[in-house]
Design an enzyme around this catalytic site. Structure first.
Site, PDB file in Angstrom:
ATOM      1  CB  CYS A  82      -0.991  -0.146   1.360  1.00 59.81           C
ATOM      2  SG  CYS A  82      -2.095  -1.297   1.359  1.00 59.81           S
TER       3      CYS A  82
HETATM    4  N1  LIG Z   1      -2.761  -6.178   1.950  1.00 56.93           N
HETATM    5  C1  LIG Z   1      -3.167  -5.310   2.616  1.00 56.93           C
HETATM    6  O1  LIG Z   1      -2.706  -4.959   3.842  1.00 56.93           O
HETATM    7  C2  LIG Z   1      -4.128  -4.084   2.174  1.00 56.93           C
HETATM    8  C3  LIG Z   1      -4.590  -3.131   2.855  1.00 56.93           C
HETATM    9  C4  LIG Z   1      -5.638  -2.211   2.369  1.00 56.93           C
HETATM   10  C5  LIG Z   1      -5.852  -2.401   0.839  1.00 56.93           C
HETATM   11  N2  LIG Z   1      -5.354  -3.398   0.141  1.00 56.93           N
HETATM   12  C6  LIG Z   1      -5.565  -3.290  -1.261  1.00 56.93           C
HETATM   13  O2  LIG Z   1      -6.654  -4.431  -1.387  1.00 56.93           O
HETATM   14  C7  LIG Z   1      -6.346  -4.841  -2.893  1.00 56.93           C
HETATM   15  C8  LIG Z   1      -5.985  -6.339  -2.869  1.00 56.93           C
HETATM   16  O3  LIG Z   1      -4.621  -6.563  -2.097  1.00 56.93           O
HETATM   17  P1  LIG Z   1      -4.190  -8.018  -1.495  1.00 56.93           P
HETATM   18  O4  LIG Z   1      -2.916  -7.460  -0.356  1.00 56.93           O
HETATM   19  O5  LIG Z   1      -5.215  -8.759  -0.853  1.00 56.93           O
HETATM   20  O6  LIG Z   1      -3.453  -8.883  -2.927  1.00 56.93           O
HETATM   21  P2  LIG Z   1      -3.143 -10.148  -2.932  1.00 56.93           P
HETATM   22  O7  LIG Z   1      -2.266 -10.295  -4.135  1.00 56.93           O
HETATM   23  O8  LIG Z   1      -2.508 -10.624  -1.556  1.00 56.93           O
HETATM   24  O9  LIG Z   1      -4.613 -10.853  -3.352  1.00 56.93           O
HETATM   25  C9  LIG Z   1      -5.147 -10.586  -4.612  1.00 56.93           C
HETATM   26  C10 LIG Z   1      -5.917 -11.858  -5.198  1.00 56.93           C
HETATM   27  O10 LIG Z   1      -6.569 -11.767  -6.231  1.00 56.93           O
HETATM   28  C11 LIG Z   1      -6.174 -12.663  -7.372  1.00 56.93           C
HETATM   29  N3  LIG Z   1      -6.441 -12.289  -8.573  1.00 56.93           N
HETATM   30  C12 LIG Z   1      -5.892 -11.513  -9.298  1.00 56.93           C
HETATM   31  N4  LIG Z   1      -6.710 -11.008 -10.665  1.00 56.93           N
HETATM   32  C13 LIG Z   1      -7.626 -11.908 -10.388  1.00 56.93           C
HETATM   33  C14 LIG Z   1      -8.931 -11.762 -11.151  1.00 56.93           C
HETATM   34  N5  LIG Z   1      -8.717 -11.388 -12.439  1.00 56.93           N
HETATM   35  N6  LIG Z   1      -9.773 -12.680 -10.820  1.00 56.93           N
HETATM   36  C15 LIG Z   1      -9.759 -13.206  -9.438  1.00 56.93           C
HETATM   37  N7  LIG Z   1      -8.845 -13.074  -8.913  1.00 56.93           N
HETATM   38  C16 LIG Z   1      -7.722 -12.551  -9.226  1.00 56.93           C
HETATM   39  C17 LIG Z   1      -4.821 -13.101  -6.957  1.00 56.93           C
HETATM   40  O11 LIG Z   1      -4.624 -14.293  -7.482  1.00 56.93           O
HETATM   41  C18 LIG Z   1      -4.663 -12.914  -5.586  1.00 56.93           C
HETATM   42  O12 LIG Z   1      -4.972 -14.042  -4.972  1.00 56.93           O
HETATM   43  C19 LIG Z   1      -5.378  -3.874  -3.215  1.00 56.93           C
HETATM   44  O13 LIG Z   1      -5.746  -3.182  -4.261  1.00 56.93           O
HETATM   45  C20 LIG Z   1      -4.376  -3.564  -2.303  1.00 56.93           C
HETATM   46  O14 LIG Z   1      -3.986  -2.144  -2.508  1.00 56.93           O
HETATM   47  C21 LIG Z   1      -4.437  -4.224   0.631  1.00 56.93           C
END
Ligand SMILES: NC(=O)c1ccc[n+]([C@@H]2O[C@H](COP(=O)([O-])OP(=O)(O)OC[C@H]3O[C@@H](n4cnc5c(N)ncnc54)[C@H](O)[C@@H]3O)[C@@H](O)[C@H]2O)c1
Length: 452
Positions: free
Chosen positions: A290
């Site tokens: 992030c």
């Molecule tokens: N990790 C955090 O602490 C956090 C906190 C706040 C916001 N975010 C935001 O949340 C969002 C997700 O982050 P995350 O950390 O969970 O990412 P991540 O990479 O851990 O997980 C994302 C998942 O989405 C899947 N994916 C990708 N393309 C896809 C599709 N077309 N269809 C279905 N699945 C698909 C991936 O395989 C993966 O499992 C991002 O925008 C991030 O900025 C994350």
């Protein structure tokens, strides 16, 4: 005799389904955000379907296994018994009442927003959309993404000519869209996830109410805002605030080191002020999915408005320079011992981007390892959360976690991430030299410690 009106609206119907737990919730993207969210709905007795294109994740979950350190397999198994399923079959979107999108939003190689995960997801959802469904985007992104990017794909790609509910769209032929940012703080155990207020901005008032009803089932407090863009900007403000403040303390740390002051002591003292000050702590550089990434989503969008976000750029410059400062400090510390970086053996303690978590994304440790290797250092690492470091989007290290039993064999032990599991007095006792980027050795007096 009075007759009671039996007219149902999408909202009353949706609320009733939420109340009776009949609403089918689909979570797309089962990563650090999506999987815990799916489990929260499952705990509240919703039949949850998780969607992911990563077949290994889908199989692991179907078999009752977890791939996230802090989520025990037992939690997945319990969810499975309550009806949780994982799939990569987008045709099943049709069965859902609400769909929440939690896919990645990284930067591309030019440091510009990479919305391909959102657009790919929207293209996959669109043919399976049906009237009355609610689609919520949670991925962090610039203001305007929901309305300008997600909605047009959903509208153009669906088979029934459905439109997102806005003023003027005939009832019955519409679907609903909102943005609600994820606010999780990995590793933070001080606030239960359900007690983190949930900001929600719908494309129209109905969408806002539907999204509020959806999240009310798992969150204590909903904070409605006037539009998806306001909700998108809220998330960016929160992360830019952190990014800028971390850059500020990083810069002040560099000055304090020159002045012979310990900035952590100063921050602790300042934090006793009961108002107007919130402590942020310096470190070896920014990490995580992030804080190093999200601010650039806004600076990119700002250009469309002929606007330069100078705070973001300056903060980025300072934070990006921190790993280089670490290398210089290690070089100077070795020099004091008449040693060079080239040929020395250095053990890095902690490679996760912050303490007590199993997340390597954008970790400054990765940059530090690469920079040290370029200087000819034999680099090893230890991290209880990572048995090995393989390959990521921007690195290919192929290193195995080194044991902690021969600390004295290294010319320098470099603390990059201050995991709670480490026994810092022992580390200082057994090492030749300790360079500490996190003030992990606070309270330990030793000439072997160099703060940086
Ligand atoms: N990790 C955090 O602490 C956090 C906190 C706040 C916001 N975010 C935001 O949340 C969002 C997700 O982050 P995350 O950390 O969970 O990412 P991540 O990479 O851990 O997980 C994302 C998942 O989405 C899947 N994916 C990708 N393309 C896809 C599709 N077309 N269809 C279905 N699945 C698909 C991936 O395989 C993966 O499992 C991002 O925008 C991030 O900025 C994350």
């Amino acid at each position: 005799m009075m007759t009671q009106s039996t007219a149902t609206t999408p909202l009353t119907e949706f609320k009733a389904k939420i109340g009776s737990r009949q609403a089918r919730v689909g979570i797309i993207g089962l990563g650090y955000v999506g999987l815990p969210l799916a489990l929260l709905y499952s705990e509240q007795k919703f039949a949850v379907t998780g969607f992911d294109i990563d077949q290994r994740k889908v199989s692991a979950l179907q078999e009752g296994n977890s791939y996230i350190y802090r989520i025990p397999a037992a939690d997945i198994q319990q969810a499975r018994q309550r009806g949780f399923e994982a799939t990569s079959d987008y045709a099943r979107i049709t069965q859902m009442d609400a769909v929440i999108i939690c896919v990645p939003t990284p930067l591309d190689e030019y440091h510009e927003p990479d919305l391909s995960y959102i657009t790919d997801t929207a293209k996959a959802i669109a043919p399976n959309l049906r009237a009355g469904q609610l689609v919520v985007l949670e991925s962090t992104t610039y203001p305007g993404t929901t309305e300008e990017v997600l909605v047009p794909i959903l509208e153009n790609g669906n088979k029934h000519g459905l439109k997102a509910a806005r003023k003027g769209v005939a009832a019955g032929r519409e679907f609903f869209v909102a943005f609600s940012p994820e606010r999780e703080d990995p590793g933070n155990t001080t606030v239960a996830r359900r007690d983190i207020p949930k900001v929600v901005g719908g494309l129209d008032p109905q969408a806002s109410e539907l999204a509020a009803a959806l999240y009310n089932a798992i969150f204590t407090r909903i904070v409605p805002v006037s539009s998806p863009a306001a909700a998108e900007m809220t998330k960016l403000l929160e992360n830019i605030y952190r990014c800028v403040n971390i850059a500020l303390v990083n810069e002040l740390k560099l000055l304090s080191l020159r002045m012979g002051l310990n900035l952590w002591e100063v921050i602790e003292a300042a934090a006793t002020k009961p108002f107007g000050f919130h402590p942020f702590y310096p470190g070896p550089g920014l990490g995580g999915h992030c804080i190093p990434v999200d601010p650039f989503y806004l600076s990119w969008k700002a250009k469309e408005w002929d606007f330069r976000t100078r705070f973001i750029e300056l903060a980025g410059e300072i934070n990006i320079s921190m790993p280089y400062h670490v290398i210089e400090s290690v070089g100077r510390a070795l020099n004091q011992q008449k040693k060079a970086l080239n040929g020395s053996r250095i053990l890095i303690l902690g490679v996760a981007y912050k303490k007590d978590i199993d997340d390597l994304r954008e970790s400054p440790a990765l940059t530090i390892i690469e920079l040290l290797q370029k200087e000819g250092v034999q680099v090893s690492y230890n991290d209880p959360y990572f048995k090995m470091i393989g390959r990521g989007r921007k690195y290919d290290l192929q290193m195995k976690c080194a044991p902690m039993d021969k600390l004295g064999d290294y010319d320098c032990v470099l603390i990059v991430t201050d995991h709670s599991d480490y026994d810092y007095p022992r580390i200082v006792r057994e090492s030749q030299l300790v360079v500490d980027t996190r003030n992990a050795t606070r309270g330990i007096e030793s000439p072997k410690i160099v703060h940086c």
